[in-house]
Design a protein around this motif. Sequence first.
Motif, mmCIF file in Angstrom:
data_model
loop_
_atom_site.group_PDB
_atom_site.id
_atom_site.type_symbol
_atom_site.label_atom_id
_atom_site.label_comp_id
_atom_site.label_asym_id
_atom_site.label_seq_id
_atom_site.Cartn_x
_atom_site.Cartn_y
_atom_site.Cartn_z
ATOM 1 N N VAL A 198 0.467 -25.493 0.194
ATOM 2 C CA VAL A 198 -0.135 -24.166 0.136
ATOM 3 C C VAL A 198 -0.723 -23.950 -1.255
ATOM 4 C CG1 VAL A 198 1.443 -23.247 1.859
ATOM 5 C CG2 VAL A 198 2.048 -23.098 -0.558
ATOM 6 N N ARG A 202 1.893 -24.845 5.408
ATOM 7 C CA ARG A 202 0.936 -24.297 6.355
ATOM 8 C C ARG A 202 0.314 -25.446 7.147
ATOM 9 N NH1 ARG A 202 -4.493 -22.407 3.046
ATOM 10 N NH2 ARG A 202 -4.807 -24.322 1.831
ATOM 11 N N LYS A 227 -6.966 -17.047 5.945
ATOM 12 C CA LYS A 227 -7.002 -16.319 4.683
ATOM 13 C C LYS A 227 -6.177 -15.051 4.788
ATOM 14 C CE LYS A 227 -8.532 -15.484 0.497
ATOM 15 N NZ LYS A 227 -8.160 -16.342 -0.647
ATOM 16 N N LEU A 247 0.040 -11.358 2.574
ATOM 17 C CA LEU A 247 0.900 -12.500 2.270
ATOM 18 C C LEU A 247 2.268 -12.030 1.794
ATOM 19 C CD1 LEU A 247 1.180 -15.552 2.005
ATOM 20 C CD2 LEU A 247 0.318 -15.355 -0.335
ATOM 21 N N GLU A 248 2.300 -10.966 0.997
ATOM 22 C CA GLU A 248 3.579 -10.459 0.518
ATOM 23 C C GLU A 248 4.426 -9.926 1.669
ATOM 24 O OE1 GLU A 248 5.419 -7.526 -2.954
ATOM 25 O OE2 GLU A 248 3.294 -7.385 -2.400
ATOM 26 N N GLU A 278 -0.906 -19.877 -5.790
ATOM 27 C CA GLU A 278 -0.570 -18.454 -5.826
ATOM 28 C C GLU A 278 0.425 -18.090 -4.729
ATOM 29 O OE1 GLU A 278 -4.776 -18.780 -3.974
ATOM 30 O OE2 GLU A 278 -3.623 -19.691 -5.611
ATOM 31 N N TYR A 279 0.418 -18.827 -3.605
ATOM 32 C CA TYR A 279 1.397 -18.616 -2.545
ATOM 33 C C TYR A 279 2.803 -18.939 -3.051
ATOM 34 C CZ TYR A 279 -2.218 -18.264 1.115
ATOM 35 O OH TYR A 279 -3.267 -17.867 1.901
ATOM 36 N N PRO A 283 -3.528 -10.489 -0.598
ATOM 37 C CA PRO A 283 -2.247 -10.492 -1.326
ATOM 38 C C PRO A 283 -1.190 -9.611 -0.677
ATOM 39 C CG PRO A 283 -4.079 -10.355 -2.869
ATOM 40 C CD PRO A 283 -4.678 -10.226 -1.498
ATOM 41 N N LEU A 296 7.613 -23.880 1.514
ATOM 42 C CA LEU A 296 6.477 -23.106 2.019
ATOM 43 C C LEU A 296 5.388 -24.078 2.441
ATOM 44 C CD1 LEU A 296 5.303 -20.303 2.526
ATOM 45 C CD2 LEU A 296 4.429 -20.299 0.178
ATOM 46 N N LEU A 307 3.229 -21.255 7.692
ATOM 47 C CA LEU A 307 2.145 -20.289 7.834
ATOM 48 C C LEU A 307 0.967 -20.913 8.565
ATOM 49 C CD1 LEU A 307 2.085 -18.981 4.133
ATOM 50 C CD2 LEU A 307 3.279 -17.935 6.070
ATOM 51 N N LEU A 309 6.035 -16.461 -3.625
ATOM 52 C CA LEU A 309 7.324 -16.740 -2.980
ATOM 53 C C LEU A 309 8.446 -16.773 -4.012
ATOM 54 C CD1 LEU A 309 8.991 -17.555 -0.474
ATOM 55 C CD2 LEU A 309 8.416 -19.950 -0.980
ATOM 56 N N LEU A 339 5.749 -13.045 3.702
ATOM 57 C CA LEU A 339 6.820 -13.779 3.014
ATOM 58 C C LEU A 339 8.089 -12.940 2.921
ATOM 59 C CD1 LEU A 339 4.855 -15.542 0.126
ATOM 60 C CD2 LEU A 339 5.557 -16.479 2.338
#
Length: 455
Positions: free
Chosen positions: A121, A146, A169, A175-176, A124-125, A172, A144, A165, A129, A179
């Motif tokens: 991933v 994908r 796309k 995604l938060e 930034e992912y 933020p 993590l 995942l 996390l 997770l």
Amino acid sequence: MSWIRDFMWVLVLTSVTGSLLMVAWLAAVYAGRRRLHIRYAYRTLRGVLAGYLIALVYLVIHRYVEHIRNEYDILSVSTPLLDKVFLLCFLLWVVGGLVLLLPQLRMWVCFRRIKKTCMAVPKEYVLLLQKLCSEMKIRRTIGLYRGYGVQSPFIIGIRTPGIYLPIRKFSPEELEMILYHELIHYKQGDTFWKPIFGLVGNIYWFSPLSRLLWREAIRWTEANCDSYCCEDKFNTKNYFALLLEMGSADAFRLNGYAPMWTEGSEELKWRVNCMKGYFKKKTNMVVVAAITIISVLSGAVSTHAASRGIKIVYQEAYLGTVEGTEEPLQDENVLPEYEGSVFDFAGMEIVEPSEEEINTLSNVGGIKWTIANKVVRYSEGFTVKAGETILVSMKIEPKDASVKVGIVKPDGKTSYVIVKKEMSHSFIAPKTGTYKVFVSNASGKTVSVNGAYIV
């Protein structure tokens, strides 16, 4: 065959006890809709599993005590016809389990294939996390990944948990939320509890309430996560908008109980109503402790009640089948019955039951004895009225050993038959009083007898 019979009794008794607790949980959740917090509704659902565990522990202890005392109840004996019924039920249970297992194996293979093709991933992912794990005080490393085969986010694994995942796309905020939702699953132990619920659903596939437990666990696990996400961190409207978007595609499942964001519009509607309808404040811990204690006590009481009820029903089945096979068990149509007295046992070792041995059902006793040569084994005493019939049924091994099987009357006199292999004989009580069943072994070898006596 005895292990098949015992195994089926374990299935039946644990299923009945677990089902009774499931009914109690459904009633409690319905009645407490405005008083019970979602989180505690889910936690008490885990307590339903105690019904299966309590019943299993009860059976293990019960069988151990029987083994120590060498006294067995009616559930420990059977007839040839009942043995066939147990075998048929066992085979049907195996076939049903395999039918459920095959599609789940296919999904497991699908997951393994997806896992192999998963890719790394973006950085930034990973940073997000790590930030969330630090905030939630999660020390274990959470993987993590994908992949193209992932259609909806999920977390799986007990020792090496990982979040998977779909390749798309995410903003933020999205995604938060994703997770955080999956980490709540980990914090709540769902990666452990969901497979347990699934295992119960598979083992007890024949029980509608056990299957319902499985389905309710899936939906309440998600509702529990919704509660943490919406009440503690995110905007409810944005959160459920993401759920709706993620649920527009078919959710990937693993073994039918993998975490998933939504099962469709109806399930999403239920989760929204669940957030609106259930009590928002935390439930008093005293109430939760009371519910837990009541659940455990209810499990113990229902196990004992279910055991007694099953024994009563089985007693009737045993009587019906043993009477139906009474004549073919011997070469002669009627066994010759002899009269004697306890003085005939002079020179033989007498084995009496201990004072602690108490029959679980009045005037019903299971017999599973190993008797050495020159030994007489007595059952515990039981009360019989004049004119009543004492039905004694036994199997003797080795089959060439000849033993005396009979009753000791209140005056010390005996009535008995001499048998090999198998026997089923009815003794008539001449007077009211306390009687005992005995087996006298003078065959020159150690014998094993397995049977029951019923008044």
